[in-house]
Design a protein around this motif. Structure first.
Motif, PDB file in Angstrom:
ATOM      1  N   THR A  79     -16.766  13.057  38.093  1.00  0.00           N
ATOM      2  CA  THR A  79     -16.749  14.020  39.233  1.00  0.00           C
ATOM      3  C   THR A  79     -15.436  14.849  39.046  1.00  0.00           C
ATOM      4  OG1 THR A  79     -17.851  12.769  40.764  1.00  0.00           O
ATOM      5  CG2 THR A  79     -16.373  14.206  41.727  1.00  0.00           C
ATOM      6  N   SER A  80     -15.418  16.292  39.223  1.00  0.00           N
ATOM      7  CA  SER A  80     -14.174  16.957  38.904  1.00  0.00           C
ATOM      8  C   SER A  80     -13.020  16.801  40.001  1.00  0.00           C
ATOM      9  CB  SER A  80     -14.390  18.642  38.918  1.00  0.00           C
ATOM     10  OG  SER A  80     -14.628  18.968  40.217  1.00  0.00           O
ATOM     11  N   GLU A  81     -11.842  17.292  39.661  1.00  0.00           N
ATOM     12  CA  GLU A  81     -10.899  17.518  40.818  1.00  0.00           C
ATOM     13  C   GLU A  81     -11.261  18.474  41.871  1.00  0.00           C
ATOM     14  OE1 GLU A  81      -7.971  20.608  39.834  1.00  0.00           O
ATOM     15  OE2 GLU A  81      -8.226  19.789  38.027  1.00  0.00           O
ATOM     16  N   MET A  82     -10.530  18.476  43.034  1.00  0.00           N
ATOM     17  CA  MET A  82     -11.227  19.363  44.218  1.00  0.00           C
ATOM     18  C   MET A  82      -9.933  20.548  43.773  1.00  0.00           C
ATOM     19  SD  MET A  82     -12.705  17.849  46.084  1.00  0.00           S
ATOM     20  CE  MET A  82     -13.437  16.017  46.309  1.00  0.00           C
ATOM     21  N   TYR A  83     -10.936  21.799  43.895  1.00  0.00           N
ATOM     22  CA  TYR A  83     -10.388  23.154  43.793  1.00  0.00           C
ATOM     23  C   TYR A  83     -10.200  23.826  44.990  1.00  0.00           C
ATOM     24  CZ  TYR A  83     -11.746  22.244  38.976  1.00  0.00           C
ATOM     25  OH  TYR A  83     -11.865  21.834  37.593  1.00  0.00           O
ATOM     26  N   GLU A  84      -9.309  24.818  44.899  1.00  0.00           N
ATOM     27  CA  GLU A  84      -9.084  25.587  46.093  1.00  0.00           C
ATOM     28  C   GLU A  84      -9.935  26.792  46.237  1.00  0.00           C
ATOM     29  OE1 GLU A  84      -6.510  24.942  48.023  1.00  0.00           O
ATOM     30  OE2 GLU A  84      -6.064  23.226  46.867  1.00  0.00           O
ATOM     31  N   SER A  85     -10.753  27.004  45.230  1.00  0.00           N
ATOM     32  CA  SER A  85     -11.735  28.083  45.600  1.00  0.00           C
ATOM     33  C   SER A  85     -12.871  27.692  44.701  1.00  0.00           C
ATOM     34  CB  SER A  85     -11.154  29.568  45.175  1.00  0.00           C
ATOM     35  OG  SER A  85     -11.059  29.427  43.841  1.00  0.00           O
ATOM     36  N   GLU A  86     -14.079  28.470  45.006  1.00  0.00           N
ATOM     37  CA  GLU A  86     -15.441  28.427  44.146  1.00  0.00           C
ATOM     38  C   GLU A  86     -14.932  28.595  42.830  1.00  0.00           C
ATOM     39  OE1 GLU A  86     -18.780  29.715  46.186  1.00  0.00           O
ATOM     40  OE2 GLU A  86     -18.706  28.338  47.773  1.00  0.00           O
ATOM     41  N   ALA A  87     -14.238  29.846  42.891  1.00  0.00           N
ATOM     42  CA  ALA A  87     -14.179  30.615  41.596  1.00  0.00           C
ATOM     43  C   ALA A  87     -13.391  29.693  40.604  1.00  0.00           C
ATOM     44  CB  ALA A  87     -13.381  31.778  41.529  1.00  0.00           C
ATOM     45  N   GLY A  88     -12.265  28.782  41.270  1.00  0.00           N
ATOM     46  CA  GLY A  88     -11.503  27.878  40.267  1.00  0.00           C
ATOM     47  C   GLY A  88     -12.499  26.807  39.980  1.00  0.00           C
ATOM     48  N   ARG A  89     -13.290  26.173  40.792  1.00  0.00           N
ATOM     49  CA  ARG A  89     -14.383  25.208  40.340  1.00  0.00           C
ATOM     50  C   ARG A  89     -15.170  25.858  39.266  1.00  0.00           C
ATOM     51  NH1 ARG A  89     -18.922  24.979  44.392  1.00  0.00           N
ATOM     52  NH2 ARG A  89     -19.356  26.697  43.478  1.00  0.00           N
ATOM     53  N   ASP A  90     -15.625  26.896  39.293  1.00  0.00           N
ATOM     54  CA  ASP A  90     -16.640  27.713  38.223  1.00  0.00           C
ATOM     55  C   ASP A  90     -15.531  27.933  36.923  1.00  0.00           C
ATOM     56  OD1 ASP A  90     -18.325  27.656  40.166  1.00  0.00           O
ATOM     57  OD2 ASP A  90     -18.510  29.841  40.637  1.00  0.00           O
ATOM     58  N   ASN A  91     -14.444  28.079  37.043  1.00  0.00           N
ATOM     59  CA  ASN A  91     -13.462  28.093  35.778  1.00  0.00           C
ATOM     60  C   ASN A  91     -13.427  26.757  35.351  1.00  0.00           C
ATOM     61  OD1 ASN A  91     -13.303  31.005  36.117  1.00  0.00           O
ATOM     62  ND2 ASN A  91     -11.301  30.664  37.103  1.00  0.00           N
ATOM     63  N   GLY A  92     -13.435  25.798  36.139  1.00  0.00           N
ATOM     64  CA  GLY A  92     -13.280  24.302  35.568  1.00  0.00           C
ATOM     65  C   GLY A  92     -14.414  24.061  34.645  1.00  0.00           C
ATOM     66  N   ILE A  93     -15.861  24.361  35.280  1.00  0.00           N
ATOM     67  CA  ILE A  93     -16.964  24.017  34.646  1.00  0.00           C
ATOM     68  C   ILE A  93     -17.029  24.909  33.216  1.00  0.00           C
ATOM     69  CG2 ILE A  93     -19.606  24.689  34.858  1.00  0.00           C
ATOM     70  CD1 ILE A  93     -19.322  23.910  37.690  1.00  0.00           C
ATOM     71  N   GLU A  94     -16.646  26.218  33.138  1.00  0.00           N
ATOM     72  CA  GLU A  94     -16.630  26.969  32.108  1.00  0.00           C
ATOM     73  C   GLU A  94     -15.713  26.374  31.007  1.00  0.00           C
ATOM     74  OE1 GLU A  94     -18.917  29.369  31.061  1.00  0.00           O
ATOM     75  OE2 GLU A  94     -19.662  28.748  32.982  1.00  0.00           O
ATOM     76  N   SER A  95     -14.608  25.721  31.378  1.00  0.00           N
ATOM     77  CA  SER A  95     -13.532  25.081  30.629  1.00  0.00           C
ATOM     78  C   SER A  95     -14.271  23.946  29.649  1.00  0.00           C
ATOM     79  CB  SER A  95     -12.156  24.730  31.311  1.00  0.00           C
ATOM     80  OG  SER A  95     -11.350  24.499  30.397  1.00  0.00           O
ATOM     81  N   VAL A  96     -14.824  23.116  30.652  1.00  0.00           N
ATOM     82  CA  VAL A  96     -15.606  21.911  30.069  1.00  0.00           C
ATOM     83  C   VAL A  96     -16.461  22.391  29.009  1.00  0.00           C
ATOM     84  CG1 VAL A  96     -17.045  20.076  30.620  1.00  0.00           C
ATOM     85  CG2 VAL A  96     -15.127  20.437  32.344  1.00  0.00           C
ATOM     86  N   LYS A  97     -17.491  23.671  29.472  1.00  0.00           N
ATOM     87  CA  LYS A  97     -18.459  23.944  28.546  1.00  0.00           C
ATOM     88  C   LYS A  97     -17.789  24.329  27.061  1.00  0.00           C
ATOM     89  CE  LYS A  97     -21.767  25.709  31.705  1.00  0.00           C
ATOM     90  NZ  LYS A  97     -22.336  26.935  32.277  1.00  0.00           N
ATOM     91  N   LYS A  98     -16.721  24.868  27.349  1.00  0.00           N
ATOM     92  CA  LYS A  98     -15.867  25.844  26.327  1.00  0.00           C
ATOM     93  C   LYS A  98     -15.417  24.553  25.337  1.00  0.00           C
ATOM     94  CE  LYS A  98     -12.375  28.766  25.056  1.00  0.00           C
ATOM     95  NZ  LYS A  98     -10.978  29.577  25.626  1.00  0.00           N
ATOM     96  N   ASN A  99     -14.640  23.631  26.023  1.00  0.00           N
ATOM     97  CA  ASN A  99     -13.841  22.731  25.304  1.00  0.00           C
ATOM     98  C   ASN A  99     -14.537  21.408  24.709  1.00  0.00           C
ATOM     99  OD1 ASN A  99     -10.710  23.723  25.217  1.00  0.00           O
ATOM    100  ND2 ASN A  99     -11.550  24.225  27.233  1.00  0.00           N
ATOM    101  N   ALA A 100     -15.457  20.900  25.408  1.00  0.00           N
ATOM    102  CA  ALA A 100     -15.885  19.475  25.092  1.00  0.00           C
ATOM    103  C   ALA A 100     -16.854  19.248  23.902  1.00  0.00           C
ATOM    104  CB  ALA A 100     -16.778  18.962  26.248  1.00  0.00           C
ATOM    105  N   PRO A 101     -17.523  20.382  23.662  1.00  0.00           N
ATOM    106  CA  PRO A 101     -18.773  19.877  22.426  1.00  0.00           C
ATOM    107  C   PRO A 101     -17.728  19.984  20.851  1.00  0.00           C
ATOM    108  CG  PRO A 101     -19.054  22.062  23.586  1.00  0.00           C
ATOM    109  CD  PRO A 101     -17.847  21.630  24.288  1.00  0.00           C
ATOM    110  N   GLU A 102     -16.847  20.546  20.898  1.00  0.00           N
ATOM    111  CA  GLU A 102     -16.111  20.629  19.364  1.00  0.00           C
ATOM    112  C   GLU A 102     -14.579  19.838  19.540  1.00  0.00           C
ATOM    113  OE1 GLU A 102     -17.641  21.412  16.609  1.00  0.00           O
ATOM    114  OE2 GLU A 102     -19.022  22.127  18.087  1.00  0.00           O
TER     115      GLU A 102
END
Length: 110
Positions: A79-102
């Motif tokens: 479970t992620s941290e709590m974000y201040e906005s939906e945009a922040g949460r969505d950026n967090g998801i994109e960061s996991v997608k970008k950084n985790a695989p490699e």
């Protein structure tokens, strides 16, 4: 490039955090009783982070957005941290997608 950092808690449990290339922590794991279980958790994040359907976008009772990353069996990996906005949460998801695989693994317990 992102990296997973494995550390040991004071209670002896192992945990990992996923950090972006700039060093910012994206997510942190639960505690694991063994290093091999912790490493399995990392592999699960790497594998499942590439499937957008594995991210449940949620809003907490206090109105703050967050997400759960789920495994194929539906179990919550993290479970992620709590974000201040939906945009922040969505950026967090994109960061996991970008950084985790490699992401490399840095074991700070050795």
């Amino acid at each position: 490039m992102g990296k997973f950092v494995i550390t040991k808690r004071v209670n002896g449990e192992f945990q990992f955090s996923l950090k972006a290339g700039n060093g910012q922590e994206i997510l942190r794991s639960e505690g694991y009783s063994s290093k091999s279980n912790c490493e399995n958790g990392i592999e699960s994040v790497k594998r499942n982070s590439q499937d957008d359907s594995k991210f449940d976008r949620k809003t907490a009772a206090n109105g703050k957005p967050y997400f759960n990353l789920k495994a194929t069996n539906g179990q919550i990996i993290r479970t992620s941290e709590m974000y201040e906005s939906e945009a922040g949460r969505d950026n967090g998801i994109e960061s996991v997608k970008k950084n985790a695989p490699e992401a490399t693994i840095e074991d700070q317990t050795a």
